[in-house]
Design a protein around this motif. Sequence first.
Motif, short mmCIF file in Angstrom:
data_model
loop_
_atom_site.label_atom_id
_atom_site.label_comp_id
_atom_site.label_asym_id
_atom_site.label_seq_id
_atom_site.Cartn_x
_atom_site.Cartn_y
_atom_site.Cartn_z
N GLU A 41 0.80 -1.28 -0.07
CA GLU A 41 0.04 0.13 -0.06
C GLU A 41 0.98 1.13 0.20
O GLU A 41 2.07 1.09 0.22
CB GLU A 41 -1.25 0.01 1.28
N CYS A 84 -7.22 4.10 -7.15
CA CYS A 84 -8.79 3.79 -7.68
C CYS A 84 -9.53 2.85 -6.41
O CYS A 84 -8.89 1.85 -6.28
CB CYS A 84 -8.57 3.17 -9.04
N ASN A 85 -10.69 3.33 -6.39
CA ASN A 85 -11.66 2.71 -5.39
C ASN A 85 -12.67 2.04 -6.23
O ASN A 85 -13.43 1.24 -5.39
CB ASN A 85 -12.09 3.58 -4.20
N ASN A 86 -12.52 1.67 -7.52
CA ASN A 86 -13.86 1.47 -8.03
C ASN A 86 -13.95 -0.15 -8.59
O ASN A 86 -15.14 -0.57 -8.43
CB ASN A 86 -13.93 2.14 -9.48
N PRO A 92 -6.79 -1.25 -9.26
CA PRO A 92 -6.94 -0.91 -7.76
C PRO A 92 -5.84 -1.83 -7.22
O PRO A 92 -5.53 -1.46 -5.75
CB PRO A 92 -8.37 -1.49 -7.57
N ARG A 152 -5.33 2.23 -3.03
CA ARG A 152 -6.47 3.06 -2.60
C ARG A 152 -6.51 4.33 -3.31
O ARG A 152 -5.55 5.01 -3.24
CB ARG A 152 -6.79 3.14 -1.14
N GLU A 153 -7.61 4.94 -3.28
CA GLU A 153 -7.75 6.37 -4.12
C GLU A 153 -7.40 7.39 -2.84
O GLU A 153 -7.76 7.32 -1.97
CB GLU A 153 -9.20 6.46 -4.68
N ARG A 154 -6.35 8.34 -3.47
CA ARG A 154 -6.27 9.41 -2.49
C ARG A 154 -5.99 10.78 -3.45
O ARG A 154 -5.64 10.36 -4.50
CB ARG A 154 -4.91 9.00 -1.46
N ALA A 175 -12.96 10.89 -1.62
CA ALA A 175 -12.54 9.81 -0.29
C ALA A 175 -11.84 10.52 0.69
O ALA A 175 -11.59 9.84 1.84
CB ALA A 175 -11.33 8.78 -0.79
#
Length: 441
Positions: A133, A159-161, A169, A174-176, A211
Amino acid sequence: MTQKFYHILTFGCQMNEHDSEIMAAMLEQKHYAPTEKRSQADVIIINTCSIRENADKRFFGTLGQLKRLKKEHPEKMIALCGCMMQQEHITRAIEQKYPWVDLIFGTHNLYRLPVLLEKAGEEEKLFMEVWQEHRGIQEGLPSRRKYPFKAFVNITYGCNNFCTYCIVPYTRGRERSRRPEDILREIRALAEDGVKEVMLLGQNVNSYGKADGFSVDFADLIHQVNEIPGIQRIRFMTSHPKDLSDKLIDAFQSCEKLCRHIHLPVQAGSTEILRRMNRRYTREGYLELIRKLREKAGEDLAITTDIIVGFPGETEEDFRMTLSLLEEVGYDAAFTFLYSPRKGTPAAEYPHQVPEQIKHERFERMRQVLDASMARRNKAYEGRRVWVLVEGPSKTDRTLMTGRTSSMKIVNFPGKRDLTGKLVQVRITQGKTYSLMGEVI
Ligand code: SAH
Ligand code: SF4
Ligand code: F3S
């Protein structure tokens, strides 16, 4: 001290291209110079992609070729990074089958390149550092731009999709979102350095700030960039249809620097396929967005897309829905993909995988519809006057200059080399399938 050289080979999307620009600048701060020749390079970096254009096959091919070079010149450093390095089964295979690799790192720790090179230099064997991460956003990274007058600017990472076919993803985390003040500071500095056009980058720029709970959304950010003196064009990539707001559509009217182009990936024309892709919009919902864009931003707004053919379970009927959607929208261009299963994604395990032959046959039919639509859209430019940001001499015909319209169209025209980097007015004389021809007014 003898001059040291680096060579970077980049696969994949703009995000990877920009990452390579950052690595290039970090190496130049360490007094390395760029070279086109692998044989001259002291450091060879391959920045990999897990999706694009058979990138994995080409990557392993290149890696095989490097064996001989490394045998003849063991002092050369071979480094691998990018999305593929975030996939454990890949790094394990490299460790076992390609022992001439010196360094592997991932997408989250790229900014540590100078330290990683030193560490790898001290090791006999492969040195690997991949983080699962991200550990916060790194600000203040340098960048070596391809064109002095155009710049990529990251606004979101990850991306969180979790579209069911997609590996991003997992490879980008994770999207930030970067803080607006950091983005604006970077763009102001770029403008002072001669940049006229910025491309705001993210896997889903429309969800900018969500997010992280920012009070500034993507449309607000565009309005703020619009105020920066010196910046003349604003672009962005990529927009997810499910997060395309009315406020952003309005920005095409209210922000004069916002370019007349939107890349809005549809992926498929059948609502059932879209549901199984976890795209979270329907065919009708997408077409409604197109209607609004046309109404608010005008007929000449260029709309481009991404399409996947042969998603698991795609029937002839589903595929025809894609063709009819393409007809209905009339795209200006599209990135087209044959579905390919990605290890670790849900769709790779779905039943009814489509046979390769059918995928290829559908792909051809789709390209024909798209080419016709591109030719139609480009033909409509004939006789029009457009502003072109000149990139330099054309690669295919050195007697011509090449540049892009606000709508992202390539325009070739006779002109002097000193027009490079300038915005010039051009009259379009011919609209071809993939480009426009013109003459300076
Ligand atoms: N974030 C962007 C897309 C990034 S990936 C977006 O959502 O629009 C770029 C494109 O690669 C995707 O839009 C999709 O069309 C294609 N793609 C991703 N995974 C794929 C797969 N497994 N097989 C075929 N095409 C794929
Ligand atoms: Fe992949 Fe979907 Fe995220 Fe785009 S939005 S990067 S296609 S998961
Ligand atoms: Fe490829 Fe990674 Fe971009 S998988 S398309 S380089 S985000």
